[in-house]
Design a protein around this motif. Structure first.
Motif, PDB file in Angstrom:
ATOM      1  N   SER A  57       9.210  -9.978  22.090  1.00  0.00           N
ATOM      2  CA  SER A  57      10.375 -10.357  22.493  1.00  0.00           C
ATOM      3  C   SER A  57      10.645  -9.896  21.424  1.00  0.00           C
ATOM      4  O   SER A  57      11.360 -10.398  20.894  1.00  0.00           O
ATOM      5  N   CYS A  58      12.559  -9.727  21.785  1.00  0.00           N
ATOM      6  CA  CYS A  58      13.499  -8.600  21.453  1.00  0.00           C
ATOM      7  C   CYS A  58      14.477 -10.569  20.670  1.00  0.00           C
ATOM      8  O   CYS A  58      15.217 -10.582  19.936  1.00  0.00           O
ATOM      9  N   CYS A 107       6.449 -13.232  25.933  1.00  0.00           N
ATOM     10  CA  CYS A 107       4.933 -13.914  25.567  1.00  0.00           C
ATOM     11  C   CYS A 107       3.989 -14.800  26.191  1.00  0.00           C
ATOM     12  O   CYS A 107       3.158 -14.926  25.614  1.00  0.00           O
ATOM     13  N   ILE A 108       4.105 -14.913  27.166  1.00  0.00           N
ATOM     14  CA  ILE A 108       3.871 -15.728  28.259  1.00  0.00           C
ATOM     15  C   ILE A 108       2.667 -16.590  27.596  1.00  0.00           C
ATOM     16  O   ILE A 108       1.213 -17.538  27.749  1.00  0.00           O
ATOM     17  N   ASN A 109       3.276 -17.579  26.824  1.00  0.00           N
ATOM     18  CA  ASN A 109       3.316 -18.873  26.425  1.00  0.00           C
ATOM     19  C   ASN A 109       2.453 -18.529  24.864  1.00  0.00           C
ATOM     20  O   ASN A 109       1.365 -19.158  24.748  1.00  0.00           O
ATOM     21  N   ALA A 161      -3.022 -12.265  27.445  1.00  0.00           N
ATOM     22  CA  ALA A 161      -1.566 -11.293  28.358  1.00  0.00           C
ATOM     23  C   ALA A 161      -1.485 -10.447  27.302  1.00  0.00           C
ATOM     24  O   ALA A 161      -0.959  -9.659  27.868  1.00  0.00           O
ATOM     25  N   GLY A 162      -1.384  -9.853  26.016  1.00  0.00           N
ATOM     26  CA  GLY A 162      -0.601  -9.330  25.720  1.00  0.00           C
ATOM     27  C   GLY A 162      -0.224  -8.318  24.747  1.00  0.00           C
ATOM     28  O   GLY A 162       0.094  -7.263  24.516  1.00  0.00           O
ATOM     29  N   LYS A 163       0.986  -9.800  25.288  1.00  0.00           N
ATOM     30  CA  LYS A 163       2.023  -9.384  24.628  1.00  0.00           C
ATOM     31  C   LYS A 163       2.405 -10.473  23.306  1.00  0.00           C
ATOM     32  O   LYS A 163       2.978  -9.301  22.755  1.00  0.00           O
ATOM     33  N   VAL A 164       1.942 -10.384  22.368  1.00  0.00           N
ATOM     34  CA  VAL A 164       2.250 -11.906  22.164  1.00  0.00           C
ATOM     35  C   VAL A 164       2.180 -11.327  20.647  1.00  0.00           C
ATOM     36  O   VAL A 164       0.642 -11.022  20.483  1.00  0.00           O
TER      37      VAL A 164
END
Length: 350
Positions: A138-139, A171-173, A178-181
């Motif tokens: 996340s920005c 970041c999908i909690n 989810a592959g983002k955090v």
């Protein structure tokens, strides 16, 4: 302009999602609090959409309302003349959550003094522009880090709550599936909670924001396509990429869909449209699907081929039956490939 007052605008990207909005609000607030007074510029966060589109950003309207920030206190893109300010030599521009201005804003590039983004770098910027581009989820994480490195006491409860909710949603909690955090996102959420123990519980905040984001009840097809819209272009064609918060099969069976797609593209001069749908199961794992629409068969074939043959990353596409000849549909096996990862593939294809 009449008072020759310098204006420092902090602005997110033209999709104006929660991350762009909160990053702009929080960073502008921080800069205003920490800049050397009194000769300093006015710091103005600008939401990069017309005010009329704000109601479509349902997760953003929810969080700002929840935190007591009225829409009347926000400034939208159609309420400030950035070109006029720049022409008068009064504009400094900080870009958050993007680092390349769209073609219509190319003239403003020389006003850019700082960039904070979490996308892969597409163009270099020389000094004096300060560039922070880091691969975080996340920005808002980069903005949080920046504020926490600043003078103590600047971060208040409202700003902390906005940043906290945004990182959780982006970041999908904080779910690794989810592959983002990234570890930095996790660290920022923990630091915010440490400093403000009264912040809402993660699950409750994420659940409320996710429900607001995916609430498309009552939206027309045109509003759904506008809700989370990015635009790519080359010298000849303009293509829209819409994030759609509904299962693809449901979306393709909307009454009058084909006429709506045609009207949407015609009204805005788009030669084609890629709809990227996402839905989540109860374990926060995403299911992603894609539809490529264009009345121009060669363009549709070019976009489809680029998506099918992509290797960085591979999308693992499987064709789905489509009710329309001018719409190609796929299920996306690589569910961690978000729109951020797909945009460069489409840009290269154009």
């Amino acid at each position: 302009i009449q008072q020759h007052r310098d204006i420092h605008v902090v602005m997110g990207n033209e999709a104006c999602d929660l991350d762009s909005t909160v990053s702009a609000l929080a960073l502008a607030y921080f800069l205003a609090q920490t800049s050397p007074a009194p000769q300093a510029a006015a710091f103005v966060p600008v939401l990069n959409i017309p005010r009329a589109d704000f109601a479509l950003r349902t997760e953003t309207t929810f969080l700002l309302r929840d935190r007591g920030i009225p829409a009347s206190s926000l400034i939208f893109r159609d309420e400030i003349d950035l070109g006029g300010l720049h022409h008068a030599g009064l504009l400094s521009l900080t870009l958050v959550d993007h680092h390349v201005l769209p073609g219509v804003d190319a003239a403003l590039e020389e006003a850019v003094v700082e960039v904070l983004d979490h996308r892969p770098l597409e163009r270099e910027r020389g000094p004096p522009c300060q560039v922070t581009v880091e691969p975080v989820g996340s920005c808002a994480t980069l903005v949080t880090e920046r504020i926490l490195q600043g003078p103590p006491g600047v971060l208040d409860r409202t700003t902390a709550a906005l940043l906290h909710g945004t990182i959780l949603l982006d970041c999908i909690n904080l779910s690794p599936a989810a592959g983002k955090v990234t570890p930095r996102d996790v660290a920022c959420v923990s630091l915010l909670e440490e400093r403000f123990p009264e912040l809402p519980a993660r699950d409750a905040m994420f659940g409320a924001l996710q429900a607001a984001k995916f609430d498309v009840t009552g939206l027309t097809t045109e509003q759904m396509l506008r809700k989370d819209l990015k635009v790519l272009s080359n010298d000849d064609v303009v293509v829209a990429i819409s994030g759609v918060f509904e299962d693809l099969e449901t979306f393709l069976l909307r009454p009058g869909l084909l006429q709506d797609l045609e009207a949407f593209c015609q009204a805005r001069g788009y030669a084609g449209l890629v709809a990227m749908t996402v839905s989540f199961n109860e374990r926060h794992e995403p299911t992603r699907k894609l539809a490529v629409y264009s009345q121009q068969e060669p363009l549709r074939a070019t976009l489809c081929r680029a998506l099918e043959e992509a290797t960085t990353p591979s999308l693992l596409l499987q064709p789905l039956p489509s009710p329309w000849a001018c719409v190609a549909a796929y299920t996306q096996g690589n569910a961690v490939a978000t729109r951020k990862k797909v945009l460069p593939i489409l840009r290269a294809a154009l």
